[in-house]
Scaffold this active site. Structure first.
Site, mmCIF file in Angstrom:
data_model
loop_
_atom_site.group_PDB
_atom_site.id
_atom_site.type_symbol
_atom_site.label_atom_id
_atom_site.label_comp_id
_atom_site.label_asym_id
_atom_site.label_seq_id
_atom_site.Cartn_x
_atom_site.Cartn_y
_atom_site.Cartn_z
ATOM 1 N N GLY A 46 -15.105 30.608 12.875
ATOM 2 C CA GLY A 46 -14.726 29.203 13.024
ATOM 3 C C GLY A 46 -15.876 28.310 12.599
ATOM 4 O O GLY A 46 -17.046 28.702 12.698
ATOM 5 N N GLN A 51 -20.715 20.711 12.027
ATOM 6 C CA GLN A 51 -21.766 21.704 11.778
ATOM 7 C C GLN A 51 -22.312 21.637 10.363
ATOM 8 O O GLN A 51 -23.401 22.145 10.094
ATOM 9 C CB GLN A 51 -21.226 23.119 12.046
ATOM 10 C CG GLN A 51 -20.900 23.375 13.503
ATOM 11 C CD GLN A 51 -20.304 24.750 13.675
ATOM 12 O OE1 GLN A 51 -19.100 24.923 13.536
ATOM 13 N NE2 GLN A 51 -21.131 25.754 13.951
ATOM 14 N N CYS A 91 -22.181 31.092 17.890
ATOM 15 C CA CYS A 91 -21.974 29.865 17.117
ATOM 16 C C CYS A 91 -22.886 29.930 15.900
ATOM 17 O O CYS A 91 -24.061 30.296 16.024
ATOM 18 C CB CYS A 91 -22.347 28.652 17.976
ATOM 19 S SG CYS A 91 -22.148 27.074 17.127
ATOM 20 N N LEU A 92 -22.361 29.578 14.736
ATOM 21 C CA LEU A 92 -23.182 29.577 13.526
ATOM 22 C C LEU A 92 -24.343 28.596 13.644
ATOM 23 O O LEU A 92 -25.344 28.742 12.944
ATOM 24 C CB LEU A 92 -22.324 29.250 12.299
ATOM 25 C CG LEU A 92 -21.359 30.376 11.896
ATOM 26 C CD1 LEU A 92 -20.362 29.877 10.858
ATOM 27 C CD2 LEU A 92 -22.127 31.577 11.362
ATOM 28 N N HIS A 133 -13.674 25.854 21.126
ATOM 29 C CA HIS A 133 -15.107 25.816 20.777
ATOM 30 C C HIS A 133 -15.341 24.835 19.617
ATOM 31 O O HIS A 133 -16.265 24.004 19.680
ATOM 32 C CB HIS A 133 -15.541 27.249 20.415
ATOM 33 C CG HIS A 133 -16.928 27.389 19.863
ATOM 34 N ND1 HIS A 133 -17.901 28.144 20.495
ATOM 35 C CD2 HIS A 133 -17.504 26.904 18.722
ATOM 36 C CE1 HIS A 133 -19.011 28.076 19.767
ATOM 37 N NE2 HIS A 133 -18.797 27.346 18.695
ATOM 38 N N GLU A 134 -14.505 24.915 18.583
ATOM 39 C CA GLU A 134 -14.687 24.046 17.406
ATOM 40 C C GLU A 134 -14.350 22.595 17.736
ATOM 41 O O GLU A 134 -15.006 21.674 17.233
ATOM 42 C CB GLU A 134 -13.846 24.544 16.224
ATOM 43 C CG GLU A 134 -14.107 25.985 15.776
ATOM 44 C CD GLU A 134 -15.562 26.328 15.558
ATOM 45 O OE1 GLU A 134 -16.352 25.421 15.247
ATOM 46 O OE2 GLU A 134 -15.918 27.508 15.721
ATOM 47 N N HIS A 137 -17.293 20.875 19.155
ATOM 48 C CA HIS A 137 -18.255 20.402 18.138
ATOM 49 C C HIS A 137 -17.911 18.981 17.688
ATOM 50 O O HIS A 137 -18.810 18.165 17.450
ATOM 51 C CB HIS A 137 -18.234 21.305 16.898
ATOM 52 C CG HIS A 137 -19.037 22.555 17.024
ATOM 53 N ND1 HIS A 137 -20.399 22.558 17.231
ATOM 54 C CD2 HIS A 137 -18.687 23.865 16.935
ATOM 55 C CE1 HIS A 137 -20.837 23.810 17.264
ATOM 56 N NE2 HIS A 137 -19.813 24.623 17.079
HETATM 57 C C1 QAP Z 1 -17.031 30.318 17.461
HETATM 58 O O1 QAP Z 1 -18.562 31.275 15.942
HETATM 59 C C2 QAP Z 1 -16.672 31.435 18.382
HETATM 60 O O2 QAP Z 1 -25.124 34.082 16.105
HETATM 61 C C3 QAP Z 1 -17.270 30.695 16.014
HETATM 62 O O3 QAP Z 1 -26.114 35.270 13.915
HETATM 63 C C4 QAP Z 1 -17.420 32.618 18.417
HETATM 64 O O4 QAP Z 1 -18.175 32.196 13.946
HETATM 65 C C5 QAP Z 1 -15.623 31.319 19.226
HETATM 66 C C6 QAP Z 1 -22.164 33.914 13.957
HETATM 67 C C7 QAP Z 1 -17.072 33.648 19.272
HETATM 68 C C8 QAP Z 1 -15.275 32.351 20.074
HETATM 69 C C9 QAP Z 1 -15.989 33.520 20.092
HETATM 70 C C10 QAP Z 1 -23.004 33.769 15.047
HETATM 71 C C11 QAP Z 1 -22.671 34.512 12.828
HETATM 72 C C12 QAP Z 1 -20.784 33.408 13.965
HETATM 73 C C13 QAP Z 1 -24.306 34.225 15.023
HETATM 74 C C14 QAP Z 1 -18.931 32.041 14.872
HETATM 75 C C15 QAP Z 1 -24.815 34.835 13.883
HETATM 76 C C16 QAP Z 1 -23.997 34.979 12.781
HETATM 77 C C17 QAP Z 1 -20.282 32.613 14.935
HETATM 78 CO CO CO Z 2 -19.960 26.677 17.045
#
Ligand code: QAP
Ligand code: CO
Length: 171
Positions: A46, A51, A91-92, A133-134, A137
């Protein structure tokens, strides 16, 4: 190469409250395509416009294993939420950190799609968590805000240290 740079916590721009999209046009669709490319490249499930430093109310998500179920939600609004689920969220914008967050298990959401058509969708499970979550943001909120102050500070200090080390490497 993805065209968009992802802002990282504690960048103050992540605290911006996004404004509603007033017209779904080709410029916006180009941004949406760049956001998907950036999200898939990361890889992530997401990404909110906030972001990538665009402060308009839109997000992209794809929680499928085969990365073939893209969703784009423009001006999303939650109509109903129920149930509780705890997910290890990342989270990215907070790379390398994952913590448990409690959210609604089911949401009903109203939004515009990439053609500007108003839709309503019932969502459960990981996609529902990801959309919540998004959407946070878009209001300048991060998953770390749900953690204790001590945990949030520890994460901030580690990321600030990493940024400093990266700055030194190129100097
Ligand atoms: C939000 O997050 C989310 O730490 C989206 O080193 C995540 O795509 C909602 C990511 C989990 C619910 C559950 C994170 C990639 C990606 C990192 C993501 C990383 C590389 C996160
Ligand atoms: Co995020």
């Amino acid at each position: 190469m993805p065209k968009l740079k992802i802002l990282e916590f504690p960048d103050p721009r992540l605290r911006t409250k996004a404004t509603p999209v007033d017209e779904v046009n080709d410029d916006l669709r180009a941004l949406i395509d760049d956001m998907f490319e950036t999200m898939y490249d990361a890889p992530g499930i997401g990404l909110a416009a906030t972001q990538v430093d665009y402060h308009q109310r839109l997000l992209v998500a794809d929680v499928s294993v085969d990365k073939d179920d893209p969703h784009v939600l423009i001006n999303p609004e939650i109509l109903e939420k129920d149930g509780v689920t705890v997910t290890d969220e990342g989270c990215l914008s907070v790379p390398g950190f994952y913590e448990e967050v409690e959210r609604a298990e089911h949401i009903r959401v109203r939004y515009l799609d990439r053609n500007g058509t108003e839709l309503e969708l019932d969502v459960h499970g990981l996609l529902a968590v990801c959309i919540q979550h998004e959407m946070d943001h878009l209001d300048g909120k991060l998953f770390v805000d749900y953690l204790s102050e001590a945990k949030r500070t520890r994460i901030r200090k580690k990321l600030e240290k990493e940024r400093r080390l990266q700055a030194d490497e190129v100097a």
